[in-house]
Design a protein around this motif. Structure first.
Motif, mmCIF file in Angstrom:
data_model
loop_
_atom_site.group_PDB
_atom_site.id
_atom_site.type_symbol
_atom_site.label_atom_id
_atom_site.label_comp_id
_atom_site.label_asym_id
_atom_site.label_seq_id
_atom_site.Cartn_x
_atom_site.Cartn_y
_atom_site.Cartn_z
ATOM 1 N N ALA A 1 58.071 36.412 26.664
ATOM 2 C CA ALA A 1 58.922 36.814 25.545
ATOM 3 C C ALA A 1 58.082 37.319 24.376
ATOM 4 O O ALA A 1 58.465 38.276 23.694
ATOM 5 C CB ALA A 1 59.799 35.643 25.107
ATOM 6 N N LEU A 2 56.940 36.679 24.136
ATOM 7 C CA LEU A 2 56.047 37.150 23.064
ATOM 8 C C LEU A 2 55.532 38.547 23.365
ATOM 9 O O LEU A 2 55.407 39.385 22.466
ATOM 10 C CB LEU A 2 54.878 36.176 22.899
ATOM 11 C CG LEU A 2 55.160 34.899 22.106
ATOM 12 C CD1 LEU A 2 53.958 33.972 22.160
ATOM 13 C CD2 LEU A 2 55.505 35.234 20.656
ATOM 14 N N ALA A 3 55.206 38.811 24.628
ATOM 15 C CA ALA A 3 54.726 40.143 25.003
ATOM 16 C C ALA A 3 55.810 41.193 24.784
ATOM 17 O O ALA A 3 55.544 42.295 24.275
ATOM 18 C CB ALA A 3 54.277 40.143 26.462
ATOM 19 N N ILE A 4 57.051 40.851 25.146
ATOM 20 C CA ILE A 4 58.166 41.785 24.928
ATOM 21 C C ILE A 4 58.384 42.013 23.438
ATOM 22 O O ILE A 4 58.637 43.141 22.993
ATOM 23 C CB ILE A 4 59.440 41.248 25.601
ATOM 24 C CG1 ILE A 4 59.259 41.211 27.113
ATOM 25 C CG2 ILE A 4 60.645 42.097 25.216
ATOM 26 C CD1 ILE A 4 60.412 40.560 27.855
ATOM 27 N N SER A 5 58.269 40.944 22.649
ATOM 28 C CA SER A 5 58.418 41.077 21.198
ATOM 29 C C SER A 5 57.361 42.011 20.626
ATOM 30 O O SER A 5 57.655 42.838 19.756
ATOM 31 C CB SER A 5 58.311 39.692 20.545
ATOM 32 O OG SER A 5 58.321 39.797 19.134
ATOM 33 N N GLY A 6 56.141 41.899 21.134
ATOM 34 C CA GLY A 6 55.082 42.796 20.674
ATOM 35 C C GLY A 6 55.357 44.245 21.028
ATOM 36 O O GLY A 6 55.086 45.152 20.241
ATOM 37 N N GLN A 7 55.909 44.472 22.231
ATOM 38 C CA GLN A 7 56.249 45.832 22.630
ATOM 39 C C GLN A 7 57.345 46.413 21.740
ATOM 40 O O GLN A 7 57.304 47.595 21.368
ATOM 41 C CB GLN A 7 56.695 45.841 24.096
ATOM 42 C CG GLN A 7 55.576 45.548 25.088
ATOM 43 C CD GLN A 7 56.093 45.444 26.514
ATOM 44 O OE1 GLN A 7 57.291 45.397 26.753
ATOM 45 N NE2 GLN A 7 55.167 45.397 27.470
ATOM 46 N N ILE A 8 58.317 45.577 21.404
ATOM 47 C CA ILE A 8 59.381 46.031 20.500
ATOM 48 C C ILE A 8 58.800 46.413 19.152
ATOM 49 O O ILE A 8 59.138 47.455 18.569
ATOM 50 C CB ILE A 8 60.449 44.932 20.342
ATOM 51 C CG1 ILE A 8 61.185 44.703 21.666
ATOM 52 C CG2 ILE A 8 61.442 45.296 19.235
ATOM 53 C CD1 ILE A 8 62.125 43.516 21.644
ATOM 54 N N LEU B 1 62.516 43.486 10.764
ATOM 55 C CA LEU B 1 62.604 42.131 10.218
ATOM 56 C C LEU B 1 63.063 41.146 11.294
ATOM 57 O O LEU B 1 62.543 40.025 11.386
ATOM 58 C CB LEU B 1 63.565 42.107 9.026
ATOM 59 C CG LEU B 1 63.111 42.869 7.771
ATOM 60 C CD1 LEU B 1 64.225 42.885 6.737
ATOM 61 C CD2 LEU B 1 61.851 42.242 7.177
ATOM 62 N N SER B 2 64.022 41.567 12.117
ATOM 63 C CA SER B 2 64.502 40.700 13.193
ATOM 64 C C SER B 2 63.413 40.457 14.229
ATOM 65 O O SER B 2 63.251 39.343 14.733
ATOM 66 C CB SER B 2 65.727 41.327 13.873
ATOM 67 O OG SER B 2 66.798 41.453 12.958
ATOM 68 N N ALA B 3 62.643 41.500 14.551
ATOM 69 C CA ALA B 3 61.552 41.350 15.519
ATOM 70 C C ALA B 3 60.486 40.399 14.995
ATOM 71 O O ALA B 3 59.935 39.593 15.746
ATOM 72 C CB ALA B 3 60.941 42.710 15.834
ATOM 73 N N SER B 4 60.212 40.483 13.690
ATOM 74 C CA SER B 4 59.224 39.583 13.103
ATOM 75 C C SER B 4 59.722 38.148 13.100
ATOM 76 O O SER B 4 58.973 37.203 13.393
ATOM 77 C CB SER B 4 58.898 40.026 11.675
ATOM 78 O OG SER B 4 57.921 39.193 11.098
ATOM 79 N N ALA B 5 61.012 37.959 12.774
ATOM 80 C CA ALA B 5 61.589 36.615 12.811
ATOM 81 C C ALA B 5 61.577 36.059 14.230
ATOM 82 O O ALA B 5 61.316 34.869 14.449
ATOM 83 C CB ALA B 5 63.018 36.646 12.267
ATOM 84 N N LEU B 6 61.829 36.915 15.223
ATOM 85 C CA LEU B 6 61.796 36.489 16.618
ATOM 86 C C LEU B 6 60.397 36.042 17.017
ATOM 87 O O LEU B 6 60.226 35.032 17.720
ATOM 88 C CB LEU B 6 62.263 37.641 17.514
ATOM 89 C CG LEU B 6 62.241 37.392 19.026
ATOM 90 C CD1 LEU B 6 63.245 36.300 19.387
ATOM 91 C CD2 LEU B 6 62.561 38.684 19.773
#
Length: 428
Positions: free
Chosen positions: A97-104, A83-88
């Motif tokens: 940062a978007l690429a890192i979020s996708g990897q997470i 949920l936190s990753a989706s909110a991020l």
């Protein structure tokens, strides 16, 4: 003299026979003792085997209970992380940062898949899974699976087609869908060029669902191993995103649970065909209600969340506020009661609260206090059938943790749109 000699010969023969009898009796006694010892040894072995079997069954049941409890505890923080990753991802971010979020997000998805699959294997091995057999239109199931993998196939330059006559089969739709999904996923992973065909062929009173690929094939030495847990095959390193090695293990167990015969044929370098035989159904499938398109915005919706895990509650509230909803969060029913008058448009309730409390009591509080109950979504990391049946009997929606944000948003908009339509004057 001759008479004496004959008499002595007879005595000698009698003595010889006597010695032979004694020798044979000794051998019989020795063999009897040997057989008696072997029988006692077999009895001890049988007793040991029975004890070992009971011990193994007890250990298997304990493993199932442990995995069920551990999966609940593991899925809770994983739910908060997703949920936190989706909110991020919804926030303004740089491309890096978007690429890192996708990897997470992909990493969390892999962890979730592993936990759920291990739990499924444990339940199947313990025999606690009971399939719900019903008439099922095969074309609808296969078309949905093909559509879900179409983008993956196109990204690899592969063709993905469904071919065959439409049939109504008797099976568990969830388990059958899971089997075909795993087979298609596995076929796409091991296919570099060509494509994957999902074929349906009638065979008397049954149909054979075949997943055929033009991939690398399976060597004779590997065919007995591909259905084992965590076996990934020699060609796994060719894929940029290797699997968990559990897909075909789940396929074999579910096929056995459904009593659907499973067969594999392959040629190295030419491709693989895995077929599943499913009985035809004499009854037609049940008609399913179709839901029309709904709005995708939650602006101004008043959502009440009851969640005892602080990390999950914070992440869920942040995600809902990113979707422009108004959110209030409580840990338990006493907190809701202490807040006074509340008029939420929708309730999101965790099933398991602190001190053995149940989130369903919050919904009953609103029903008794206001006489009208808003739509209810029940969340839980417990994938047991009992909770699902309880929530379904109440007519509420069940969402298993880890929560998929896109799925949650679609469900929220559908429920809110349905409520708004039913309360409008035009709907009367």
């Amino acid at each position: 003299m001759a008479h004496v000699e004959r008499s002595m010969d007879q005595q000698g023969s009698a003595y010889s026979l006597f010695q032979t009898a004694i020798m044979l009796e000794g051998r019989v006694r020795a063999r009897t003792e040997e057989l008696t010892g072997l029988m006692h040894s077999l009895e001890r072995s049988n007793t040991a085997l029975v004890a070992a079997k009971e011990e193994a069954e007890t250990a298997n049941r304990s493993k199932t209970r442990f995995l069920a409890a551990a999966s609940h505890d593991l899925l809770q923080p994983l739910n908060a992380a997703r949920l936190s990753a989706s909110a991020l991802a919804d926030m303004p971010l740089t491309p890096e940062a978007l690429a890192i979020s996708g990897q997470i997000e992909r990493g969390l998805q892999t962890i979730e898949d592993l936990i759920k699959t291990l739990l499924d294997i444990s339940k199947l091995d313990a025999g606690v899974v009971r399939p719900a057999i019903r008439p099922l239109r095969l074309s609808d199931l296969l078309a949905g699976i093909a559509a879900s993998f179409q983008r993956t196939a196109e990204a690899k330059g592969l063709r993905l087609h469904v071919r065959g006559r439409d049939c109504v089969v008797a099976s568990d739709p969830v388990m059958l869908g899971r089997i075909v999904q795993n087979l298609v996923s596995n076929a796409l992973r091991y296919t570099a060029s060509g494509g994957v065909l999902i074929a349906v062929r009638r065979r008397g009173g049954a149909v054979r669902i075949e997943v055929i690929d033009t991939g690398c094939g399976i060597s004779p030495a590997e065919r007995a191993l591909v259905f084992e847990e965590f076996y990934r095959g020699e060609a796994e390193t060719l894929d940029s995103e290797p699997g968990l090695g559990l897909g075909l293990s789940i396929v074999q167990r579910m096929a056995a649970t459904l009593a659907h015969p499973l067969a594999l044929a392959s040629r190295s370098g030419h491709g693989t065909r895995v077929s599943l035989t499913v009985p035809l159904s004499p009854a037609p499938p049940e008609a399913e209600a179709r839901v029309g398109p709904v709005a995708t915005r939650l602006t101004g919706a008043k959502i009440l969340v009851v969640e005892n895990d602080p990390a999950t509650a914070d992440a869920l509230a942040r995600l809902l506020r990113n979707w422009e909803a108004e959110v209030v969060v409580f840990r338990d029913l006493p907190g809701v009661k202490a807040a006074g008058d509340l008029a939420p448009d929708l309730l999101i309730l965790d099933y398991h609260l602190d001190n053995g409390a149940c989130g369903l009591a919050v919904a009953e509080h609103f029903r008794s206090a206001a006489g009208v109950l808003p739509p209810v979504i029940v969340t839980t990391a417990d994938h047991g059938a009992e909770i699902a049946a309880e929530v379904a009997a109440l007519g509420w929606e069940l969402v298993h943790k880890p929560t998929r944000p896109a799925q949650l948003r679609a469900l929220l908009t559908a429920l809110l749109a349905r409520t708004a339509f039913s309360s409008s004057p035009a709907a009367c």
